[in-house]
Design an enzyme around this catalytic site. Sequence first.
Site: not given
Length: 249
Positions: A9, A11, A104, A106, A173, A179, A212
């Site tokens: 991904n 992003k 996702h 985010e 996730e 991250g 991660s």
Amino acid sequence: MRKIVIAGNWKMYKTQSEAKTFFSEFPAHLKTTASQAAIADQQILICVPYTNLAILQTILPAIGQANLSIGAQNVHWAENGAFTGEISAPMLLEMGIKYVIIGHSERRQFFGETDETVNKRLKAAQAHGITPILCVGESKQQRDANETESWIFSQLAADLIDVDQNNMIVAYEPIWAIGTGDTCASSEANRVIGLIRGKLTNPNVTIQYGGSVKADNIDEIMAQPEIDGVLVGGASLDPAGFARIVNYR
């Protein structure tokens, strides 16, 4: 049989020129053609910004990697309309896109994505033969409050209403591990993914781990029996590093 899906991904990273540079280097790091027969059950997927979709689709045939696909990072539920900034499933399909990330963390955190809109996006993708990757996972606060299972189960119950489980992928996730460099222990990821599988009507759904994931922990992650692949963020931006993840076995 559950298919292994190793997905990157990107992003909001990489211009078109940077994307072309990545793909000029990435194939050289993959296993040889002779070795590919041994990984025929593995799908390699890189989900890129909308601006890169068309140009990368033109590059793929020259790479000659049959199990490598380009995916999108979101899709709207309507086929067209007054939805400024959105992209529809027919638009993706016209470019030959067959995979899309939906829900996702985010998108949920920064752009107001809800379980209701996730469900609508899932059904829109499937209606056009696009395989969605549904993302679910808990925050640090929810994990500390021992709400991991109840939160994820509530997400699944709402997200999967009237969704065809024969054409989907799920990505677990844990938000607190995205991250941050703080990877969920592989045994714990395996446990949660097993619980997720128990809530699905189709036991053969591919379930990935995302959070991660790096070249130095991919082997341990993929050794877990419930984990069918990974959804990789930052580590997918480097061609050699991502190839190491793809080549984990």
